[in-house]
Design a protein around this motif. Sequence first.
Motif, short mmCIF file in Angstrom:
data_model
loop_
_atom_site.label_atom_id
_atom_site.label_comp_id
_atom_site.label_asym_id
_atom_site.label_seq_id
_atom_site.Cartn_x
_atom_site.Cartn_y
_atom_site.Cartn_z
N ILE A 83 0.86 -1.19 0.00
CA ILE A 83 0.00 0.00 0.00
C ILE A 83 0.89 1.23 0.00
CG2 ILE A 83 -1.82 1.25 1.22
CD1 ILE A 83 -2.64 -1.36 2.55
N HIS A 84 0.58 2.17 -0.87
CA HIS A 84 1.35 3.41 -0.95
C HIS A 84 0.76 4.46 -0.01
CE1 HIS A 84 3.26 2.66 -5.19
NE2 HIS A 84 3.51 1.69 -4.32
N ALA A 85 1.62 5.00 0.83
CA ALA A 85 1.27 6.15 1.68
C ALA A 85 2.43 7.13 1.61
CB ALA A 85 1.00 5.70 3.10
N ILE A 86 2.85 7.43 0.38
CA ILE A 86 4.05 8.23 0.15
C ILE A 86 3.86 9.64 0.71
CG2 ILE A 86 5.57 9.18 -1.64
CD1 ILE A 86 4.78 6.69 -3.34
N ASN A 87 4.89 10.11 1.42
CA ASN A 87 4.85 11.42 2.05
C ASN A 87 3.70 11.54 3.05
OD1 ASN A 87 7.07 12.21 0.48
ND2 ASN A 87 5.76 12.97 -1.17
N CYS A 88 3.47 10.48 3.82
CA CYS A 88 2.36 10.48 4.77
C CYS A 88 2.65 11.29 6.02
CB CYS A 88 2.00 9.05 5.16
SG CYS A 88 3.32 8.13 5.97
N GLY A 89 3.90 11.68 6.21
CA GLY A 89 4.25 12.44 7.41
C GLY A 89 4.83 11.53 8.48
N PRO A 90 4.87 12.00 9.71
CA PRO A 90 5.54 11.24 10.78
C PRO A 90 4.92 9.88 11.06
CG PRO A 90 5.17 13.52 11.45
CD PRO A 90 4.41 13.32 10.19
N LEU A 91 3.59 9.74 10.89
CA LEU A 91 2.90 8.50 11.24
C LEU A 91 2.00 8.03 10.11
CD1 LEU A 91 1.86 9.22 14.95
CD2 LEU A 91 3.73 7.77 14.16
N ILE A 92 1.98 6.72 9.92
CA ILE A 92 1.02 6.09 9.00
C ILE A 92 -0.30 5.98 9.75
CG2 ILE A 92 0.48 4.06 7.62
CD1 ILE A 92 3.56 3.44 7.73
N ARG A 93 -1.28 6.74 9.29
CA ARG A 93 -2.59 6.75 9.93
C ARG A 93 -3.54 5.80 9.18
NH1 ARG A 93 -1.97 9.30 14.84
NH2 ARG A 93 -0.83 11.27 14.59
N ILE A 94 -4.64 5.46 9.83
CA ILE A 94 -5.63 4.57 9.21
C ILE A 94 -6.11 5.14 7.89
CG2 ILE A 94 -7.93 3.58 9.49
CD1 ILE A 94 -7.34 3.49 12.55
N ASP A 95 -6.34 6.44 7.83
CA ASP A 95 -6.85 7.06 6.61
C ASP A 95 -5.88 6.91 5.43
OD1 ASP A 95 -9.20 7.77 7.79
OD2 ASP A 95 -8.68 9.88 8.11
N HIS A 96 -4.60 6.73 5.70
CA HIS A 96 -3.64 6.54 4.62
C HIS A 96 -3.81 5.18 3.94
CE1 HIS A 96 -1.07 9.51 7.07
NE2 HIS A 96 -1.48 10.15 5.98
N LEU A 97 -4.49 4.25 4.63
CA LEU A 97 -4.59 2.87 4.13
C LEU A 97 -6.00 2.47 3.69
CD1 LEU A 97 -2.39 1.06 6.84
CD2 LEU A 97 -1.66 2.34 4.81
N ARG A 98 -6.98 3.28 4.02
CA ARG A 98 -8.37 2.89 3.76
C ARG A 98 -8.63 2.59 2.28
NH1 ARG A 98 -11.79 3.18 7.98
NH2 ARG A 98 -11.35 4.63 9.69
N HIS A 99 -7.95 3.27 1.38
CA HIS A 99 -8.22 3.07 -0.05
C HIS A 99 -7.87 1.66 -0.51
CE1 HIS A 99 -3.90 3.99 -0.13
NE2 HIS A 99 -3.87 3.36 -1.29
N ALA A 100 -7.06 0.95 0.28
CA ALA A 100 -6.65 -0.41 -0.10
C ALA A 100 -7.13 -1.43 0.94
CB ALA A 100 -5.13 -0.46 -0.23
#
Length: 209
Positions: A83-100
């Motif tokens: 799953i791509h969350a490129i440039n997500c910032g300091p933390l990978i949040r749930i919203d960064h992954l919901r699309h997948a």
Amino acid sequence: MSQKTLWDISPIVAPDAPIFPGDEPYSLRWTARLSPDCPVNLSAITLSPHVGAHADAPLHYADGVASAAEVDLDAYLGPCRVIHAINCGPLIRIDHLRHAEKNLPPRVLVRCNRRADTVWNPDFSAYAPETVAWLAERGVRLIGLDTPSVDPATSKTLDSHQQLLRLNLRVLENLVLDEVPEGDYELIALPLKLAGACASPVRAVLRSL
């Protein structure tokens, strides 16, 4: 039968590989060299097991639990989603992954970087603890990412590592996902059977399904 594509998602392990400050860097010395009196080259290496792509064992963040030699191997082999969350910032949040999120396989690797760091950079992306729990609720058994740790470099409580312990998840860190499109693959990233070790290097690869 078409040949499957293979992605090597392991960085090279070398003396200048980026490591956490205080970790033992990789070094190699020759204990024997080819000569008229010696039929082989032999080398010896020293390194932290956290250099390069590696699997943390639970022993890394708790006492009295499994070392690298004692973890079950099935978590490190099988269907996986990148799953791509490129440039997500300091933390990978749930919203960064919901699309997948739909039909997640048991293994999830998150790409945070456009290009993997080649020097130590403490400002890397890590997992938010609630994201680890959210993935576990969806049947995920192994998580990974292309940065040095699932917790921020400055963390003293290692909240995401503690989530791994509580939820019995496995983890891969320091992967290289620069060339890997978002999607589903087969993961092969087995830790070495290192007695008493807190982690193990892996040669992590993805194979097309």
